[in-house]
Design a protein around this motif. Structure first.
Motif, PDB file in Angstrom:
ATOM      1  N   HIS A   1       4.168   1.261   0.452  1.00 16.94           N
ATOM      2  CA  HIS A   1       3.382   0.047   0.699  1.00 16.94           C
ATOM      3  C   HIS A   1       3.884  -1.112  -0.172  1.00 16.94           C
ATOM      4  O   HIS A   1       4.000  -2.255   0.287  1.00 16.94           O
ATOM      5  N   ALA A   2       4.203  -0.820  -1.432  1.00 15.38           N
ATOM      6  CA  ALA A   2       4.720  -1.846  -2.345  1.00 15.38           C
ATOM      7  C   ALA A   2       6.074  -2.363  -1.865  1.00 15.38           C
ATOM      8  O   ALA A   2       6.341  -3.574  -1.915  1.00 15.38           O
ATOM      9  N   ALA A   3       6.938  -1.468  -1.386  1.00 21.39           N
ATOM     10  CA  ALA A   3       8.237  -1.897  -0.849  1.00 21.39           C
ATOM     11  C   ALA A   3       8.038  -2.809   0.362  1.00 21.39           C
ATOM     12  O   ALA A   3       8.729  -3.827   0.498  1.00 21.39           O
TER      13      ALA A   3
ATOM     14  N   ARG B   1       1.749  -5.023  -8.987  1.00 22.01           N
ATOM     15  CA  ARG B   1       1.195  -4.081  -9.954  1.00 22.01           C
ATOM     16  C   ARG B   1       0.742  -2.823  -9.215  1.00 22.01           C
ATOM     17  O   ARG B   1      -0.056  -2.894  -8.290  1.00 22.01           O
ATOM     18  N   VAL B   2       1.259  -1.694  -9.656  1.00 18.49           N
ATOM     19  CA  VAL B   2       0.987  -0.415  -9.011  1.00 18.49           C
ATOM     20  C   VAL B   2       0.050   0.394  -9.907  1.00 18.49           C
ATOM     21  O   VAL B   2       0.401   0.729 -11.037  1.00 18.49           O
TER      22      VAL B   2
ATOM     23  N   MET C   1      -2.323   0.442 -15.641  1.00 19.34           N
ATOM     24  CA  MET C   1      -3.414   1.380 -15.910  1.00 19.34           C
ATOM     25  C   MET C   1      -4.782   0.812 -15.565  1.00 19.34           C
ATOM     26  O   MET C   1      -5.763   1.545 -15.549  1.00 19.34           O
ATOM     27  N   ASP C   2      -4.867  -0.497 -15.305  1.00 20.57           N
ATOM     28  CA  ASP C   2      -6.158  -1.110 -15.004  1.00 20.57           C
ATOM     29  C   ASP C   2      -6.639  -0.802 -13.591  1.00 20.57           C
ATOM     30  O   ASP C   2      -7.764  -1.156 -13.234  1.00 20.57           O
ATOM     31  N   PHE C   3      -5.812  -0.166 -12.784  1.00 22.48           N
ATOM     32  CA  PHE C   3      -6.178   0.155 -11.408  1.00 22.48           C
ATOM     33  C   PHE C   3      -6.047   1.651 -11.170  1.00 22.48           C
ATOM     34  O   PHE C   3      -5.176   2.308 -11.745  1.00 22.48           O
ATOM     35  N   PRO C   4      -6.885   2.182 -10.294  1.00 18.17           N
ATOM     36  CA  PRO C   4      -6.781   3.609  -9.973  1.00 18.17           C
ATOM     37  C   PRO C   4      -5.433   3.953  -9.348  1.00 18.17           C
ATOM     38  O   PRO C   4      -4.752   3.083  -8.794  1.00 18.17           O
ATOM     39  N   VAL C   5      -5.086   5.217  -9.413  1.00 16.67           N
ATOM     40  CA  VAL C   5      -3.851   5.700  -8.806  1.00 16.67           C
ATOM     41  C   VAL C   5      -3.825   5.271  -7.333  1.00 16.67           C
ATOM     42  O   VAL C   5      -4.784   5.482  -6.604  1.00 16.67           O
ATOM     43  N   GLY C   6      -2.736   4.626  -6.973  1.00 10.62           N
ATOM     44  CA  GLY C   6      -2.539   4.236  -5.581  1.00 10.62           C
ATOM     45  C   GLY C   6      -2.965   2.823  -5.233  1.00 10.62           C
ATOM     46  O   GLY C   6      -2.638   2.347  -4.153  1.00 10.62           O
ATOM     47  N   ASP C   7      -3.678   2.134  -6.121  1.00  9.32           N
ATOM     48  CA  ASP C   7      -4.036   0.739  -5.841  1.00  9.32           C
ATOM     49  C   ASP C   7      -2.818  -0.149  -6.011  1.00  9.32           C
ATOM     50  O   ASP C   7      -1.966   0.098  -6.872  1.00  9.32           O
ATOM     51  N   LEU C   8      -2.749  -1.193  -5.208  1.00  6.62           N
ATOM     52  CA  LEU C   8      -1.642  -2.142  -5.252  1.00  6.62           C
ATOM     53  C   LEU C   8      -2.230  -3.539  -5.361  1.00  6.62           C
ATOM     54  O   LEU C   8      -3.106  -3.908  -4.577  1.00  6.62           O
TER      55      LEU C   8
END
Length: 188
Positions: A165-167, A131-132, A94-101
């Protein structure tokens, strides 16, 4: 040998929720490797795959988020050659905006109960993390309902892109190193 553990909650009720993005990433890694996490072992849905010469366990704990460490410990107890340096944990943040990796080599739980459980059962904070970002609810009192709700339709394309992107980051780390993956994928 490596252990890639995605954090989430089991069952159809939680499948599309923000808290399950770790499962989504593990599923995408498995798909790209021509596999799926269909083996029920180690308190998980798991797959044993190879990335180059490396044996990799893909793991989706079925112990619910707050007890994710129990599944990781079960894998460790079965494969004695594993160490915390062999772990990549993937989870919502939750510490990052939606879509940040964001990739980190180690760190605290940052208030994430699934990560707290991993730390408690592995006995260390020294394991890699992907972290997503899922954003934060407007009201602090709404955290539980927020993480257990699905992404709105407007955010879903960004999340699908982030899961891909995370994969890519996980596969790159397995083929190269986590440090190189951090240099390549952080901030993109």
């Amino acid at each position: 040998m490596k252990l890639v553990v995605g954090l989430g909650n089991p069952g159809a009720k939680y499948a599309a929720t923000r808290h399950n993005v770790g499962f989504w990433v593990v599923d995408e890694v498995a798909r790209r490797l021509g596999s799926e996490c269909s083996r029920e072992k180690w308190k998980s849905h798991a797959a044993l795959v190879r990335v180059g010469a490396e044996r990799v366990i893909l793991c989706k704990p079925q112990t619910f988020m707050n007890n994710s460490g129990e599944a990781a410990r079960a894998v460790f107890d079965y494969f004695s050659e594993l160490s915390a340096d062999d772990v990549i944990a993937i989870y919502d943040d939750m510490d990052f905006p939606v879509g940040d990796l964001r990739l980190r080599e180690k760190g605290s739980a940052g208030g994430h109960n699934g990560v707290k459980s991993l730390i408690a059962h592995l006995g260390t904070e020294s394991f890699a993390r992907v972290r997503v970002g899922i954003g934060r609810p407007e009201q602090k009192s709404a955290v539980i309902s927020y993480v257990l709700s699905p992404f709105p339709a407007a955010e879903r394309p960004a999340m699908d892109e982030t899961v891909n992107h995370a994969a890519e980051a996980v596969l790159f780390a397995l083929q190269n190193s986590f440090t190189l993956a951090m240099n390549r994928f952080n901030g993109t």
